[in-house]
Design a protein around this motif. Structure first.
Motif, short mmCIF file in Angstrom:
data_model
loop_
_atom_site.label_atom_id
_atom_site.label_comp_id
_atom_site.label_asym_id
_atom_site.label_seq_id
_atom_site.Cartn_x
_atom_site.Cartn_y
_atom_site.Cartn_z
N LEU A 109 -6.89 8.09 -6.10
CA LEU A 109 -7.74 7.57 -4.95
C LEU A 109 -8.69 8.83 -4.42
CD1 LEU A 109 -5.24 5.44 -2.97
CD2 LEU A 109 -7.11 4.52 -4.52
N PRO A 110 -9.71 8.65 -3.91
CA PRO A 110 -10.54 9.59 -3.20
C PRO A 110 -9.68 10.03 -2.01
CG PRO A 110 -11.82 7.49 -3.36
CD PRO A 110 -10.62 7.22 -4.00
N PRO A 111 -10.03 10.96 -1.67
CA PRO A 111 -9.39 11.41 -0.13
C PRO A 111 -9.49 10.48 1.00
CG PRO A 111 -9.91 13.38 -1.43
CD PRO A 111 -10.71 12.10 -2.13
N ALA A 112 -10.67 10.32 1.08
CA ALA A 112 -11.14 9.37 1.98
C ALA A 112 -10.39 7.97 2.20
CB ALA A 112 -12.66 8.97 1.92
N SER A 113 -10.05 7.28 1.01
CA SER A 113 -9.06 6.29 0.93
C SER A 113 -7.73 6.36 1.52
CB SER A 113 -8.86 6.01 -0.60
OG SER A 113 -10.04 5.40 -1.14
N TYR A 114 -7.11 7.49 1.47
CA TYR A 114 -5.91 7.64 2.22
C TYR A 114 -5.66 7.40 3.58
CZ TYR A 114 -4.24 9.63 -2.38
OH TYR A 114 -4.11 9.89 -3.57
N GLY A 115 -7.01 8.14 4.32
CA GLY A 115 -7.03 7.71 5.73
C GLY A 115 -7.18 6.25 5.96
N ALA A 116 -8.13 5.56 5.28
CA ALA A 116 -8.26 4.28 5.37
C ALA A 116 -6.85 3.24 5.36
CB ALA A 116 -9.25 3.52 4.46
N ILE A 117 -6.19 3.71 4.27
CA ILE A 117 -4.68 3.39 3.97
C ILE A 117 -3.97 3.62 5.18
CG2 ILE A 117 -2.52 3.40 2.44
CD1 ILE A 117 -4.66 3.73 0.05
N LEU A 118 -3.83 4.54 5.52
CA LEU A 118 -2.87 4.96 6.48
C LEU A 118 -3.35 4.23 7.96
CD1 LEU A 118 -2.22 8.96 6.29
CD2 LEU A 118 -0.68 7.12 5.75
N ALA A 119 -4.50 3.92 8.11
CA ALA A 119 -5.03 3.35 9.39
C ALA A 119 -4.51 1.80 9.37
CB ALA A 119 -6.58 3.43 9.44
N VAL A 120 -4.78 1.07 8.05
CA VAL A 120 -4.32 -0.28 7.82
C VAL A 120 -2.76 -0.14 8.04
CG1 VAL A 120 -4.06 -2.21 6.08
CG2 VAL A 120 -6.16 -0.85 6.36
N ARG A 121 -1.96 0.80 7.67
CA ARG A 121 -0.57 1.02 7.70
C ARG A 121 0.14 0.76 9.08
NH1 ARG A 121 3.60 5.13 7.40
NH2 ARG A 121 5.47 4.05 6.75
N GLU A 122 -0.73 1.63 9.99
CA GLU A 122 -0.57 1.86 11.48
C GLU A 122 -0.78 0.40 12.12
OE1 GLU A 122 -2.67 5.27 12.64
OE2 GLU A 122 -1.31 6.72 11.30
N ALA A 123 -1.79 -0.08 11.83
CA ALA A 123 -2.26 -1.20 12.46
C ALA A 123 -1.29 -2.40 11.96
CB ALA A 123 -3.53 -1.79 11.91
N LEU A 124 -0.64 -2.31 10.82
CA LEU A 124 0.37 -3.57 10.37
C LEU A 124 1.62 -3.16 11.18
CD1 LEU A 124 -0.50 -3.61 6.51
CD2 LEU A 124 -0.78 -5.60 8.42
N VAL A 125 2.13 -1.90 11.34
CA VAL A 125 3.18 -1.70 11.89
C VAL A 125 3.21 -1.98 13.44
CG1 VAL A 125 4.69 0.33 12.98
CG2 VAL A 125 3.94 0.11 10.35
N GLU A 126 2.10 -1.84 14.04
CA GLU A 126 1.97 -2.06 15.54
C GLU A 126 1.74 -3.63 15.83
OE1 GLU A 126 -1.92 -1.87 18.74
OE2 GLU A 126 -1.38 0.04 17.46
N ALA A 127 1.18 -4.29 14.62
CA ALA A 127 1.19 -5.64 14.86
C ALA A 127 2.51 -6.45 14.80
CB ALA A 127 0.22 -6.21 13.84
N LEU A 128 3.46 -5.76 13.67
CA LEU A 128 4.71 -6.18 13.65
C LEU A 128 5.58 -6.03 14.82
CD1 LEU A 128 5.39 -5.31 9.81
CD2 LEU A 128 5.22 -7.40 10.86
N GLU A 129 5.34 -4.89 15.42
CA GLU A 129 6.14 -4.30 16.63
C GLU A 129 5.85 -5.41 17.78
OE1 GLU A 129 5.16 -0.31 17.38
OE2 GLU A 129 6.44 0.33 15.84
#
Length: 120
Positions: free
Chosen positions: A95-115
């Motif tokens: 994956l291009p490096p820019a994708s990692y940031g986007a993936i982490l942002a989505v992951r954090e948003a999902l964790v927050e939503a689950l909490e």
């Protein structure tokens, strides 16, 4: 990688139906369906009623197969071998490096939503 030609009124990255791809490439639909049985790399999405939807990378692959068969004189077996050799030569593209940031942002948003959901 070559970019697929655009269809008027359709975004460049949009999926194409088998009819649209047939018009774009000049290949009959039955040939496209036949190639799906001969080239494991060509796997369009299939939805209800077995409607095929070709991704942009599928369009590029179809164009490459057509060029190899019709312009460069390859046989079906020859194209299969060439595609397999390419696959072995080039490992999966990271994956291009820019994708990692986007993936982490989505992951954090999902964790927050689950909490938040657990608190409700």
């Amino acid at each position: 990688m070559a970019t697929p030609p655009t269809i008027p009124g359709k975004a460049e990255g949009a999926f194409r139906t088998i009819g649209e791809l047939s018009k774009e490439t000049g290949l009959p639909q039955h040939i496209l369906r036949y190639w799906e049985t001969r080239f494991p790399q060509l796997r369009p999405l299939q939805r209800a009623g077995n409607r095929r939807y070709y991704r942009p990378e599928d369009v590029v692959l179809v164009q490459r197969i057509a060029r190899m068969l019709n312009d460069e004189g390859y046989t079906i077996r020859g194209v299969q071998q060439a595609l397999m050799a390419d696959r072995k030569r080039s490992p999966a593209t990271p994956l291009p490096p820019a994708s990692y940031g986007a993936i982490l942002a989505v992951r954090e948003a999902l964790v927050e939503a689950l909490e938040q959901d657990a608190l409700a």
